[in-house]
Design a protein around this motif. Structure first.
Motif, PDB file in Angstrom:
ATOM      1  N   ILE A  13       0.838  -1.211   0.000  1.00  0.00           N
ATOM      2  CA  ILE A  13       0.000   0.000   0.000  1.00  0.00           C
ATOM      3  C   ILE A  13       0.865   1.249   0.000  1.00  0.00           C
ATOM      4  CG2 ILE A  13      -1.643   1.324   1.375  1.00  0.00           C
ATOM      5  CD1 ILE A  13      -2.870  -1.320   2.280  1.00  0.00           C
ATOM      6  N   LEU A  14       1.923   1.242   0.814  1.00  0.00           N
ATOM      7  CA  LEU A  14       2.794   2.418   0.881  1.00  0.00           C
ATOM      8  C   LEU A  14       3.533   2.634  -0.438  1.00  0.00           C
ATOM      9  CD1 LEU A  14       4.265   2.019   4.499  1.00  0.00           C
ATOM     10  CD2 LEU A  14       2.428   3.524   3.728  1.00  0.00           C
ATOM     11  N   ILE A  15       4.060   1.543  -1.001  1.00  0.00           N
ATOM     12  CA  ILE A  15       4.744   1.681  -2.299  1.00  0.00           C
ATOM     13  C   ILE A  15       3.763   2.159  -3.358  1.00  0.00           C
ATOM     14  CG2 ILE A  15       5.983   0.423  -4.097  1.00  0.00           C
ATOM     15  CD1 ILE A  15       7.044  -1.448  -1.934  1.00  0.00           C
ATOM     16  N   SER A  16       2.548   1.602  -3.337  1.00  0.00           N
ATOM     17  CA  SER A  16       1.533   2.022  -4.313  1.00  0.00           C
ATOM     18  C   SER A  16       1.150   3.483  -4.114  1.00  0.00           C
ATOM     19  CB  SER A  16       0.291   1.130  -4.196  1.00  0.00           C
ATOM     20  OG  SER A  16       0.616  -0.214  -4.474  1.00  0.00           O
ATOM     21  N   THR A  17       1.133   3.945  -2.846  1.00  0.00           N
ATOM     22  CA  THR A  17       0.804   5.345  -2.572  1.00  0.00           C
ATOM     23  C   THR A  17       1.844   6.275  -3.194  1.00  0.00           C
ATOM     24  OG1 THR A  17      -0.266   4.725  -0.488  1.00  0.00           O
ATOM     25  CG2 THR A  17       0.399   7.027  -0.748  1.00  0.00           C
ATOM     26  N   ILE A  18       3.130   5.905  -3.039  1.00  0.00           N
ATOM     27  CA  ILE A  18       4.193   6.718  -3.635  1.00  0.00           C
ATOM     28  C   ILE A  18       4.094   6.691  -5.150  1.00  0.00           C
ATOM     29  CG2 ILE A  18       6.687   6.923  -3.885  1.00  0.00           C
ATOM     30  CD1 ILE A  18       6.949   5.737  -1.067  1.00  0.00           C
ATOM     31  N   LEU A  19       3.854   5.521  -5.697  1.00  0.00           N
ATOM     32  CA  LEU A  19       3.781   5.383  -7.154  1.00  0.00           C
ATOM     33  C   LEU A  19       2.532   6.036  -7.733  1.00  0.00           C
ATOM     34  CD1 LEU A  19       5.015   1.793  -8.063  1.00  0.00           C
ATOM     35  CD2 LEU A  19       5.690   3.906  -9.182  1.00  0.00           C
ATOM     36  N   GLN A  20       1.423   5.898  -7.002  1.00  0.00           N
ATOM     37  CA  GLN A  20       0.152   6.314  -7.573  1.00  0.00           C
ATOM     38  C   GLN A  20       0.092   7.809  -7.817  1.00  0.00           C
ATOM     39  OE1 GLN A  20      -2.090   3.974  -8.561  1.00  0.00           O
ATOM     40  NE2 GLN A  20      -2.972   5.712  -9.641  1.00  0.00           N
ATOM     41  N   ILE A  36       4.845  -4.225  -8.499  1.00  0.00           N
ATOM     42  CA  ILE A  36       3.873  -3.143  -8.324  1.00  0.00           C
ATOM     43  C   ILE A  36       3.985  -2.153  -9.474  1.00  0.00           C
ATOM     44  CG2 ILE A  36       3.229  -1.213  -6.845  1.00  0.00           C
ATOM     45  CD1 ILE A  36       3.920  -2.833  -4.445  1.00  0.00           C
ATOM     46  N   VAL A  37       5.229  -1.874  -9.920  1.00  0.00           N
ATOM     47  CA  VAL A  37       5.409  -0.978 -11.063  1.00  0.00           C
ATOM     48  C   VAL A  37       4.680  -1.527 -12.283  1.00  0.00           C
ATOM     49  CG1 VAL A  37       7.101  -0.101 -12.706  1.00  0.00           C
ATOM     50  CG2 VAL A  37       7.574   0.023 -10.260  1.00  0.00           C
ATOM     51  N   SER A  38       4.810  -2.828 -12.522  1.00  0.00           N
ATOM     52  CA  SER A  38       4.133  -3.440 -13.665  1.00  0.00           C
ATOM     53  C   SER A  38       2.623  -3.358 -13.513  1.00  0.00           C
ATOM     54  CB  SER A  38       4.575  -4.900 -13.798  1.00  0.00           C
ATOM     55  OG  SER A  38       3.879  -5.542 -14.842  1.00  0.00           O
ATOM     56  N   ARG A  39       2.130  -3.623 -12.298  1.00  0.00           N
ATOM     57  CA  ARG A  39       0.687  -3.557 -12.085  1.00  0.00           C
ATOM     58  C   ARG A  39       0.162  -2.131 -12.297  1.00  0.00           C
ATOM     59  NH1 ARG A  39       0.598  -6.086  -7.586  1.00  0.00           N
ATOM     60  NH2 ARG A  39       0.524  -4.347  -6.110  1.00  0.00           N
ATOM     61  N   CYS A  40       0.878  -1.143 -11.741  1.00  0.00           N
ATOM     62  CA  CYS A  40       0.470   0.248 -11.948  1.00  0.00           C
ATOM     63  C   CYS A  40       0.607   0.643 -13.415  1.00  0.00           C
ATOM     64  CB  CYS A  40       1.315   1.175 -11.073  1.00  0.00           C
ATOM     65  SG  CYS A  40       1.026   1.005  -9.305  1.00  0.00           S
ATOM     66  N   GLY A  41       1.673   0.138 -14.066  1.00  0.00           N
ATOM     67  CA  GLY A  41       1.858   0.436 -15.481  1.00  0.00           C
ATOM     68  C   GLY A  41       0.739  -0.113 -16.333  1.00  0.00           C
ATOM     69  N   HIS A  42       0.289  -1.304 -16.022  1.00  0.00           N
ATOM     70  CA  HIS A  42      -0.828  -1.888 -16.772  1.00  0.00           C
ATOM     71  C   HIS A  42      -2.096  -1.050 -16.602  1.00  0.00           C
ATOM     72  CE1 HIS A  42       0.792  -6.250 -17.378  1.00  0.00           C
ATOM     73  NE2 HIS A  42       1.670  -5.319 -17.734  1.00  0.00           N
ATOM     74  N   GLU A  43      -2.347  -0.606 -15.374  1.00  0.00           N
ATOM     75  CA  GLU A  43      -3.534   0.230 -15.150  1.00  0.00           C
ATOM     76  C   GLU A  43      -3.393   1.547 -15.904  1.00  0.00           C
ATOM     77  OE1 GLU A  43      -6.361  -0.520 -13.638  1.00  0.00           O
ATOM     78  OE2 GLU A  43      -5.557  -2.548 -13.359  1.00  0.00           O
ATOM     79  N   LEU A  44      -2.177   2.115 -15.888  1.00  0.00           N
ATOM     80  CA  LEU A  44      -1.954   3.366 -16.613  1.00  0.00           C
ATOM     81  C   LEU A  44      -2.149   3.152 -18.114  1.00  0.00           C
ATOM     82  CD1 LEU A  44      -1.025   6.315 -16.620  1.00  0.00           C
ATOM     83  CD2 LEU A  44       1.339   5.484 -16.769  1.00  0.00           C
ATOM     84  N   ALA A  45      -1.649   2.052 -18.649  1.00  0.00           N
ATOM     85  CA  ALA A  45      -1.807   1.764 -20.077  1.00  0.00           C
ATOM     86  C   ALA A  45      -3.281   1.621 -20.440  1.00  0.00           C
ATOM     87  CB  ALA A  45      -1.038   0.498 -20.435  1.00  0.00           C
ATOM     88  N   ARG A  69       4.821   0.740 -24.920  1.00  0.00           N
ATOM     89  CA  ARG A  69       5.732  -0.372 -24.626  1.00  0.00           C
ATOM     90  C   ARG A  69       6.575  -0.140 -23.364  1.00  0.00           C
ATOM     91  NH1 ARG A  69       5.377  -4.450 -27.763  1.00  0.00           N
ATOM     92  NH2 ARG A  69       4.657  -4.272 -29.938  1.00  0.00           N
ATOM     93  N   PRO A  70       7.064   1.068 -23.082  1.00  0.00           N
ATOM     94  CA  PRO A  70       7.778   1.251 -21.805  1.00  0.00           C
ATOM     95  C   PRO A  70       6.890   0.959 -20.591  1.00  0.00           C
ATOM     96  CG  PRO A  70       8.227   3.082 -23.298  1.00  0.00           C
ATOM     97  CD  PRO A  70       7.115   2.286 -23.925  1.00  0.00           C
ATOM     98  N   ILE A  71       5.592   1.210 -20.731  1.00  0.00           N
ATOM     99  CA  ILE A  71       4.660   0.970 -19.618  1.00  0.00           C
ATOM    100  C   ILE A  71       4.279  -0.497 -19.547  1.00  0.00           C
ATOM    101  CG2 ILE A  71       2.420   1.584 -18.650  1.00  0.00           C
ATOM    102  CD1 ILE A  71       2.594   4.236 -20.085  1.00  0.00           C
ATOM    103  N   CYS A  72       4.002  -1.069 -20.706  1.00  0.00           N
ATOM    104  CA  CYS A  72       3.565  -2.471 -20.770  1.00  0.00           C
ATOM    105  C   CYS A  72       4.301  -3.129 -21.925  1.00  0.00           C
ATOM    106  CB  CYS A  72       2.052  -2.553 -20.961  1.00  0.00           C
ATOM    107  SG  CYS A  72       1.405  -4.227 -21.059  1.00  0.00           S
ATOM    108  N   ALA A  73       5.293  -3.960 -21.588  1.00  0.00           N
ATOM    109  CA  ALA A  73       6.136  -4.554 -22.628  1.00  0.00           C
ATOM    110  C   ALA A  73       5.335  -5.444 -23.561  1.00  0.00           C
ATOM    111  CB  ALA A  73       7.271  -5.353 -21.978  1.00  0.00           C
ATOM    112  N   ASN A  74       4.343  -6.134 -23.018  1.00  0.00           N
ATOM    113  CA  ASN A  74       3.532  -7.041 -23.841  1.00  0.00           C
ATOM    114  C   ASN A  74       2.091  -6.565 -23.783  1.00  0.00           C
ATOM    115  OD1 ASN A  74       2.720  -9.181 -25.400  1.00  0.00           O
ATOM    116  ND2 ASN A  74       2.650 -10.632 -23.699  1.00  0.00           N
TER     117      ASN A  74
END
Length: 740
Positions: free
Chosen positions: A502-509, A569-578, A615-620
């Motif tokens: 949650i804390l890492i996601s808060t910083i990333l979000q 978490i970066v990948s999960r947030c990146g997928h949501e951003l994509a 692609r930088p956000i979601c490689a596949n």
């Protein structure tokens, strides 16, 4: 009789005031009347009176006859009683004589049996047969009547002496057989005790001996003596050895030792006591149990009510509870701090005995509080004095926690409790890191290189990830032990890591939100893209807004996101951003007007470039599922004529939402048929914001319905009979969408 009573009443009512003479005359008159009445009644009932008098005479005669008969019966009864008493007295005298003869015969027979069995005992050398003879002699030797006969006293004394010797010998053989694991010898000893009717008492005494030895060993252990060095060969030697080496006499100077030496000896002795001495006693009890079962199978009625296995183990646990409760303070402290060692020895004993002897769960509960306090103190010590934890702090904390949890894995309950302490300390670590997280405009800017606050946040996020990864590695190292202990500790610890996520996601979000906001601004610029309504626009290469989007995403992902080490978490947030980027892109493209055919081809090309930009956000990109398929479907639909667009499926089976198709149809219409947001006097930015905030397809269709209704009203006001060529297609597709 009634008249007579009336007369008497009249007499009594004579006036008291009359003279005596008058009263006499009156009474005489009335008496005469009564007399006359009596005579009259006698004359009237003369026949009945005579009949009654006759009956009374007959009854009197019958009574006289009956009295005569009773007297005759009484006389006959006295005569019969005399005859019976005489015969009874004769029989009673003869019975007494016979009873005395029977008793004498029994005594003589018992004395003869005693003498013959004694002679047989004297000539028998087989111990088991001697025990059988003693079994037959038991009642004879204890017979009170035989004790009064002089000529059997020597035989009785000989039997008693032989019995005592045989008992002592049997006791020695039983102890030796148990020590040497000689089951046949133990069985024979138990048979002998059974023949002596002392089997249960012998078993009770044997259990008491085990408990006494164990109690003495516990005292020696608590006194700091290395009991593994004491001699256990002979009971007498053992006692003298303990007296000389362990028991301190009055006035004798105690042996001085350090706390460390005492604890080393204590744990060595306690482990030896449980793993060797108690184990030895348990194995001997198991041998006793097997031997008892064997003699039962051979037909001996062994003591069914006395379960030696159960009574021994209950006595052992009772002794341990008492010894632990009454132990000195320093011993209690040692047991509390070393509870894991105690449980290790206890579980080792249980495994060594094949699970036949299991300690009750609450027997060691008294030491849990002290042990948990020690564990908590050790874990908190690794975090003490640290305001901003570092990777080194995490390493120290995990090292201590791994040691404590590993030691506690011997018991599921203890493991769960220590895990709870670890979770609490881990929560404190995360709380300290959370207090250092920077929030605000400076911490989420993406237009420049990361500033100090953002660098600090990345450092905190990486420390949180390092803590989470260290915990997972610790759990992986302990996984085999967790599976053996069947505890929920592993699941609880993994669940507690959610706070770090949650804390890492808060910083990333906050950075992701800022990135998305900038992407939204860039995508909105496509509405100002020059040449999209011109047929001369080039379709090679990306549009200007797409170039800006690609450069922005590439830069911001490297500078602001690339330093985060928690790639999951970066990948999960990146997928949501994509997904959000694709959704924004689809909304902007679908409402874009006016647009030429060349412009549509350029947008089709931009769809492919959009995939490259993401692609930088979601490689596949296919990992995104429906959003990725929607982007490719849009690249196909953007160049399709209206007649093909209305052929798209509607409902749950449709990949492209119906309102997107309707927006695309509005893009093919003339300027009179205005877009829904233009009809509502909304800007493009407001429409995009509204579409983001309303996920219901029906609400979006209602917005489109308003535009269609306004267009109809406008045509009617102009009295025009001609609608836009696309209006029927849009209405038809809209109605199908509403029905779906």
């Amino acid at each position: 009789m009634v008249d007579l009573e009336l007369e008497n009443d009249a007499i009594t009512k004579v006036d008291a005031n009359a003279t005596i003479q008058e009263q006499i005359q009156e009474l005489s008159k009335r008496l005469q009347n009564v007399n006359d009445d009596l005579h009259q009644q006698v004359r009237e009932k003369h026949g009945a009176l005579l009949q009654q008098a006759t009956h009374a005479g007959r009854f009197d005669v019958a009574l006289n006859n009956l009295a005569s008969d009773v007297e005759q019966i009484r006389t006959a009864g006295h005569k019969l009683k005399t005859q019976i008493d005489t015969q009874y007295q004769q029989v009673d005298n003869q019975t007494r004589v016979l009873g005395h003869l029977h008793e004498l015969s029994h005594l003589l027979r018992s004395a003869g049996t005693l003498l013959s069995l004694t002679a047989k005992l004297r000539s028998t050398r087989d111990v088991l047969k001697q025990a059988e003879i003693h079994y037959e002699l038991a009642q004879l030797v204890d017979d009170e009547d035989l004790k009064k006969i002089e000529f059997v006293q020597n035989a009785r004394s000989e039997v008693i002496t032989s019995r005592q010797k045989l008992r002592n010998l049997t006791q020695m053989q039983l102890v030796t057989g148990l020590q040497e694991r000689n089951e046949a010898q133990v069985v024979n000893s138990l048979k002998i005790f059974k023949n002596f009717n002392t089997l249960q008492k012998s078993l009770e005494n044997l259990v008491a001996t085990f408990i006494t030895d164990l109690e003495q060993s516990l005292k020696e252990c608590f006194a700091g003596t290395d009991i593994s060095l004491l001699s256990k060969v002979d009971a007498h030697n053992s006692a003298s050895s303990k007296t000389s080496t362990a028991i301190r006499g009055p006035g004798k100077t105690p042996m001085l030792t350090t706390t460390q030496n005492f604890r080393a000896k204590f744990w060595k002795s306690l482990h030896w006591l449980l793993y060797e001495e108690l184990s030895e006693s348990c194995e001997q009890v198991n041998l006793l149990k097997r031997s008892l079962d064997q003699i039962r199978q051979l037909g001996f009625d062994a003591s069914e009510s006395y379960d030696v296995h159960k009574h021994f183990w209950q006595a052992v646990q009772k002794l341990l509870r008492k010894s632990f409760a009454e132990s000195p303070g320093h011993v209690t402290q040692t047991l509390q701090e070393g509870l894991a060692k105690l449980l290790t020895s206890a579980r080792g004993l249980e495994e060594r005995l094949g699970g036949e002897f299991l300690f009750e769960k609450d027997i060691f509960f008294a030491f849990e509080v002290g042990y948990i306090s020690k564990c908590a103190a050790n874990m908190k010590a690794s975090l003490a004095g640290v305001d901003l934890p570092s990777n080194e702090t995490v390493d120290n904390f995990i090292r201590v926690a791994s040691t404590e949890i590993s030691a506690a894995l011997i018991d599921a309950r203890l493991t769960n409790t220590v895990a709870a302490v670890f979770i609490s300390c881990g929560r404190e670590l995360c709380t300290r890191l959370e207090a250092q997280i920077k929030l605000g405009a400076d911490s989420k800017q993406v237009v420049d290189i990361p500033n100090f606050q953002q660098t600090q946040n990345v450092l905190l996020a990486n420390i949180l990830y390092y803590y989470k990864d260290s915990v997972r590695r610790m759990l992986s190292d302990l996984k085999v032990h967790f599976s053996k202990s069947k505890t929920s500790a592993e699941r609880d610890i993994v669940k507690s890591l959610e706070q770090s996520n949650i804390l890492i996601s808060t910083i990333l979000q906050q950075i992701m939100d800022s990135i998305l906001s900038t992407i939204s601004i860039i995508l909105l610029s496509m509405h100002r893209e020059p040449g999209l309504n011109s047929e001369k626009i080039s379709t090679s290469g990306p549009s200007m807004y797409m170039k800006e989007l690609q450069e922005f995403i590439s830069r911001v992902w490297v500078n602001h996101i690339g330093h985060f080490e928690d790639k999951e978490i970066v990948s999960r947030c990146g997928h949501e951003l994509a997904k959000r980027c694709i959704e924004l892109f689809v909304h902007n493209v679908s409402i874009l007007r006016p647009i030429s055919h060349a412009g549509r081809l350029r947008l089709k090309s931009d769809c492919a470039h959009m995939e490259q930009a993401l692609r930088p956000i979601c490689a596949n990109l296919p990992d995104l599922g429906n959003p990725a398929r929607l982007l490719r479907a849009l690249s196909f639909l953007i160049v399709q004529p209206p007649e093909e667009l209305v052929k798209q499926s509607i409902g749950s089976e449709s990949l492209v939402p119906s309102y997107i198709v309707l927006f695309l149809l509005f893009g093919h219409a003339g300027p009179e048929l205005q877009s829904p947001h233009t009809t509502a006097n909304w800007s493009t930015e407001r429409l995009i914001e509204w579409l983001e905030g309303h996920t219901s397809v029906r609400e979006k269709l209602e917005l489109i319905s308003g535009a269609l209704q306004r267009y109809r009203d406008q045509v009617r006001r102009k009295n025009s009979e001609q609608y836009d060529d696309l209006y029927p297609l849009i209405v038809d597709f809209f109605e199908k969408s509403i029905q779906a």
